[in-house]
Design a protein around this motif. Structure first.
Motif, PDB file in Angstrom:
ATOM      1  N   GLU A 137       0.828  -1.056   0.069  1.00 56.99           N
ATOM      2  CA  GLU A 137       0.114  -0.266   0.254  1.00 56.99           C
ATOM      3  C   GLU A 137       0.690   1.201   0.291  1.00 56.99           C
ATOM      4  O   GLU A 137       1.077   2.297  -0.925  1.00 56.99           O
ATOM      5  CB  GLU A 137      -0.537   0.245   1.534  1.00 56.99           C
ATOM      6  N   ALA A 138       1.828   1.465   0.771  1.00 57.39           N
ATOM      7  CA  ALA A 138       3.311   2.188   1.244  1.00 57.39           C
ATOM      8  C   ALA A 138       3.505   2.959  -0.255  1.00 57.39           C
ATOM      9  O   ALA A 138       3.779   4.023  -1.058  1.00 57.39           O
ATOM     10  CB  ALA A 138       3.945   2.496   2.306  1.00 57.39           C
ATOM     11  N   VAL A 139       4.127   1.702  -0.249  1.00 60.11           N
ATOM     12  CA  VAL A 139       4.205   1.347  -1.790  1.00 60.11           C
ATOM     13  C   VAL A 139       4.123   2.613  -3.446  1.00 60.11           C
ATOM     14  O   VAL A 139       4.296   2.849  -3.639  1.00 60.11           O
ATOM     15  CB  VAL A 139       5.636  -0.143  -2.426  1.00 60.11           C
ATOM     16  N   ALA A 140       2.599   1.558  -3.573  1.00 60.68           N
ATOM     17  CA  ALA A 140       1.489   2.090  -4.049  1.00 60.68           C
ATOM     18  C   ALA A 140       1.336   3.064  -4.063  1.00 60.68           C
ATOM     19  O   ALA A 140       1.485   4.172  -5.641  1.00 60.68           O
ATOM     20  CB  ALA A 140      -0.166   1.175  -4.244  1.00 60.68           C
ATOM     21  N   ARG A 141       1.049   3.999  -3.055  1.00 64.75           N
ATOM     22  CA  ARG A 141       0.981   5.429  -3.145  1.00 64.75           C
ATOM     23  C   ARG A 141       2.081   6.141  -3.320  1.00 64.75           C
ATOM     24  O   ARG A 141       1.904   8.180  -3.916  1.00 64.75           O
ATOM     25  CB  ARG A 141       0.590   6.119  -0.934  1.00 64.75           C
ATOM     26  N   ARG A 142       4.143   6.111  -2.534  1.00 65.12           N
ATOM     27  CA  ARG A 142       4.291   6.819  -3.443  1.00 65.12           C
ATOM     28  C   ARG A 142       4.890   6.657  -4.512  1.00 65.12           C
ATOM     29  O   ARG A 142       4.866   7.931  -5.423  1.00 65.12           O
ATOM     30  CB  ARG A 142       5.740   6.346  -2.109  1.00 65.12           C
ATOM     31  N   ALA A 143       4.730   5.646  -5.156  1.00 63.85           N
ATOM     32  CA  ALA A 143       4.972   5.702  -6.696  1.00 63.85           C
ATOM     33  C   ALA A 143       4.184   5.540  -7.620  1.00 63.85           C
ATOM     34  O   ALA A 143       4.085   6.339  -8.267  1.00 63.85           O
ATOM     35  CB  ALA A 143       5.379   4.334  -6.567  1.00 63.85           C
ATOM     36  N   HIS A 144       2.824   6.647  -6.891  1.00 60.31           N
ATOM     37  CA  HIS A 144       1.497   7.015  -7.898  1.00 60.31           C
ATOM     38  C   HIS A 144       1.129   5.637  -8.782  1.00 60.31           C
ATOM     39  O   HIS A 144       1.083   6.025  -9.890  1.00 60.31           O
ATOM     40  CB  HIS A 144       1.703   7.778  -8.215  1.00 60.31           C
ATOM     41  N   ALA A 145       0.727   4.681  -7.871  1.00 59.95           N
ATOM     42  CA  ALA A 145       0.738   3.308  -8.650  1.00 59.95           C
ATOM     43  C   ALA A 145      -0.571   2.548  -8.039  1.00 59.95           C
ATOM     44  O   ALA A 145      -0.626   2.978  -7.117  1.00 59.95           O
ATOM     45  CB  ALA A 145       1.882   2.430  -8.268  1.00 59.95           C
ATOM     46  N   GLY A 146      -1.582   2.256  -8.487  1.00 63.03           N
ATOM     47  CA  GLY A 146      -2.256   1.317  -8.783  1.00 63.03           C
ATOM     48  C   GLY A 146      -1.942   0.014  -7.599  1.00 63.03           C
ATOM     49  O   GLY A 146      -0.432  -1.002  -8.261  1.00 63.03           O
ATOM     50  N   LYS A 147      -2.289  -0.529  -6.701  1.00 59.54           N
ATOM     51  CA  LYS A 147      -2.307  -2.070  -6.350  1.00 59.54           C
ATOM     52  C   LYS A 147      -2.187  -3.068  -7.148  1.00 59.54           C
ATOM     53  O   LYS A 147      -1.240  -3.807  -7.198  1.00 59.54           O
ATOM     54  CB  LYS A 147      -2.990  -2.139  -5.058  1.00 59.54           C
ATOM     55  N   PRO A 148      -3.127  -3.526  -7.969  1.00 60.59           N
ATOM     56  CA  PRO A 148      -3.037  -3.896  -8.998  1.00 60.59           C
ATOM     57  C   PRO A 148      -1.071  -4.084  -9.871  1.00 60.59           C
ATOM     58  O   PRO A 148      -1.219  -5.984  -9.678  1.00 60.59           O
ATOM     59  CB  PRO A 148      -4.359  -4.064  -9.544  1.00 60.59           C
ATOM     60  N   THR A 149      -1.851  -2.922  -9.916  1.00 56.18           N
ATOM     61  CA  THR A 149      -0.008  -2.847 -10.872  1.00 56.18           C
ATOM     62  C   THR A 149       1.058  -3.766 -10.103  1.00 56.18           C
ATOM     63  O   THR A 149       1.916  -4.709 -10.969  1.00 56.18           O
ATOM     64  CB  THR A 149       0.600  -1.766 -10.873  1.00 56.18           C
ATOM     65  N   ILE A 150       1.070  -3.377  -9.017  1.00 55.63           N
ATOM     66  CA  ILE A 150       2.523  -4.426  -8.022  1.00 55.63           C
ATOM     67  C   ILE A 150       1.889  -5.757  -7.811  1.00 55.63           C
ATOM     68  O   ILE A 150       2.730  -6.104  -8.286  1.00 55.63           O
ATOM     69  CB  ILE A 150       1.954  -3.170  -6.611  1.00 55.63           C
ATOM     70  N   TYR A 151       0.748  -6.007  -7.104  1.00 52.04           N
ATOM     71  CA  TYR A 151       0.107  -7.480  -6.590  1.00 52.04           C
ATOM     72  C   TYR A 151       0.707  -8.403  -8.559  1.00 52.04           C
ATOM     73  O   TYR A 151       0.488  -9.149  -8.222  1.00 52.04           O
ATOM     74  CB  TYR A 151      -1.028  -7.505  -6.610  1.00 52.04           C
ATOM     75  N   ARG A 152       0.327  -7.453  -9.504  1.00 54.13           N
ATOM     76  CA  ARG A 152       0.312  -8.035 -10.517  1.00 54.13           C
ATOM     77  C   ARG A 152       1.872  -9.078 -10.724  1.00 54.13           C
ATOM     78  O   ARG A 152       2.006 -10.238 -11.189  1.00 54.13           O
ATOM     79  CB  ARG A 152      -0.338  -7.927 -11.856  1.00 54.13           C
ATOM     80  N   TRP A 153       3.011  -7.464 -10.618  1.00 52.67           N
ATOM     81  CA  TRP A 153       4.563  -8.677 -10.706  1.00 52.67           C
ATOM     82  C   TRP A 153       4.800  -8.939  -9.703  1.00 52.67           C
ATOM     83  O   TRP A 153       6.281  -9.495  -9.937  1.00 52.67           O
ATOM     84  CB  TRP A 153       4.953  -7.113 -11.562  1.00 52.67           C
ATOM     85  N   TRP A 154       4.841  -8.837  -8.278  1.00 54.90           N
ATOM     86  CA  TRP A 154       5.580  -8.747  -7.010  1.00 54.90           C
ATOM     87  C   TRP A 154       4.120  -9.417  -6.376  1.00 54.90           C
ATOM     88  O   TRP A 154       3.242  -8.624  -5.473  1.00 54.90           O
ATOM     89  CB  TRP A 154       5.870  -7.865  -6.736  1.00 54.90           C
TER      90      TRP A 154
END
Lengths: 200, 200
Positions: free
Chosen positions: A45-62
């Motif tokens: 969650e914190a990484v998504a906020r800071r990167a202005h990325a969607g959480k699904p984008t992160i969960y897709r790859w990591w």
DNA sequence: ACTTGAACGAAACGGCTCGTTTCGTTATAT
DNA sequence: ATATAACGAAACGAGCCGTTTCGTTCAAGT
């Protein structure tokens, strides 16, 4: 280090393929969070906020926090594990000195501490760390293989084991927040360590 | 170990004073959770459930998770940090062997790992760990002070620092889940460590 | 003997984070 | 041109956290 924050520009899909800009922003944000707030602040969650990325984008790859953490870790530049100064004592001093400097001045210390801490909780991190350490001992053992060829250390010295022993001390210092070791103090530590490794 | 689970009997208030039965049940439940599930499963909520205790009861006496963890830790029986066998090499072998057995067979390993991991996140745990380790080095340095009196180790050996060095190796093994060290292998490690500490 | 007050376990709370789902948009791949 | 997949944003239900409320149990103080 790079001079730019994790998310400078707005990003979006670039079609049916992975967006490397998002990947970079996420990994950079993850590293920044680790360095600034430690493992306690490190969440998808914190990484998504800071990167202005969607959480699904992160969960897709990591898929897990641990996998993201390990990816941050593997992107580090690592120090030369087997410096060759011509003498075992200076080799070891060089190695430990480089490690300490890397952990102290860069982001390496915070990231590595986090990996070790994560390994105490997550078996995946534990397994990855074990594999990485085994490889490093293998590579670093070269110091002792060279020294044995010079008849500088005893026959019974096991290169990989010796490597593990001499790096243990700085590990403990990393984990107990006492990395700042003056050169003369480090030389004393190396003296403790090395003297037994020398052939009589 | 004790033969009874964390919460055998129903408990209630015993008046305007702390109920030692609840205290025991909570600490035992906390230890069981640490051993069975590691730090990841360790939460006030989980401890309360297992101990059949109310969360307010726990928060009243242990304001944070870290404080509860440290209390579990301090209730452990600790190994003799300065065995006296008459020779430095066997002293060290004894010490490391005792440590490994304590960590391997009892609950000590899981609990201590958790304390170290917690120290990577919580400054309070870090501070407590540092204080504890300093005290242990001080006590354990006795091994080397005795050996120096026997002229068995070199003048330049610093007892507390030597203590830190020789315990580093097993620390690393604890944290990387490789505690099972055969006696002859441990003897080899000690040989690596000690030989340099001996006077020529 | 009676009252006060503190500790107890249970339950419920508001707030937060987690991992997932839904949505509209973008642009490659076919 | 169509199908497909990645993207960020928003919202979701579930679960945990730390606190509050409640009724009960007794020691301590009057």
């Amino acid at each position: 280090m790079t001079g730019k924050k994790a998310a400078d520009a707005r990003r979006t899909s670039i079609g049916a393929q992975r967006n490397p800009a998002s990947q970079d922003a996420i990994l950079q944000a993850a590293e920044e969070i680790l360095v600034e707030g430690g493992l306690g602040s490190f969440s998808i969650e914190a990484v998504a906020r800071r990167a202005h990325a969607g959480k699904p984008t992160i969960y897709r790859w990591w898929p897990t926090r641990t996998i993201l953490l390990l990816d941050v870790y593997h992107r580090q530049k690592f120090v030369d594990i087997a410096p060759d100064t011509g003498a075992i004592e200076t080799d070891i001093f060089q190695l430990l000195s480089d490690l300490l400097e890397f952990w102290n001045t860069g982001h390496g210390g915070a990231v590595f501490r986090s990996v070790i801490a994560e390994a105490q909780t997550d078996p995946a991190a534990s397994k990855a760390l074990a594999a990485y350490m085994a490889e490093r001992y293998q590579q670093g053992g070269e110091i002792f293989r060279r020294a044995k060829a010079r008849d500088e250390v005893a026959d019974w010295v096991v290169p990989e084991l010796a490597m593990e022993i001499i790096t243990s001390f700085v590990w403990k210092r990393l984990l107990t927040d006492r990395l700042e070791i003056a050169p003369e103090q480090l030389r004393l530590v190396v003296r403790h360590l090395v003297h037994g490794l020398k052939a009589q």
